[in-house]
Design a protein around this motif. Structure first.
Motif: not given
Length: 95
Positions: A1-8, A45-46, A52-70
């Motif tokens: 599973m591939l995962t990326i994160t962001s803190t906005v 999934t997201c 603490g003044g931020a929205l934390h996001l974590e996106v996971s998907a089984p492959d690069e294409e799916s990760l890019g879509r989410v």
């Protein structure tokens, strides 16, 4: 599973979390409170957390294409909803 994160950085993190989840719930399974939310797309999934003044996001998907879509869907919606606050979503690989 591939995962990326962001803190906005935003003082309206809970508001954006609820807005995103309610919007996504029209098309995909989504559940939320004022502090945490999850949207389950067919291709990934997201998980969102407001704190603490931020929205934390974590996106996971089984492959690069799916990760890019989410990533695209979440980024596009949050940046449009947050235009007034000039929100920008920047993703990083999960460490």
């Amino acid at each position: 599973m591939l995962t990326i994160t962001s803190t906005v950085e935003t003082e309206r993190a809970a508001r954006y979390l609820v807005q995103l989840c309610k919007h996504f719930a029209h098309k995909v399974p989504a559940e939320w409170t004022d502090e945490e939310g999850t949207a389950r797309f067919d291709w990934g999934t997201c998980v969102m957390r407001a704190s603490g003044g931020a929205l934390h996001l974590e996106v996971s998907a089984p492959d690069e294409e799916s990760l890019g879509r989410v990533r695209y869907v979440v980024t596009d919606h949050l940046e449009r909803f947050g235009t007034r606050d000039s929100l920008v979503v920047t993703w990083s690989p999960r460490m």
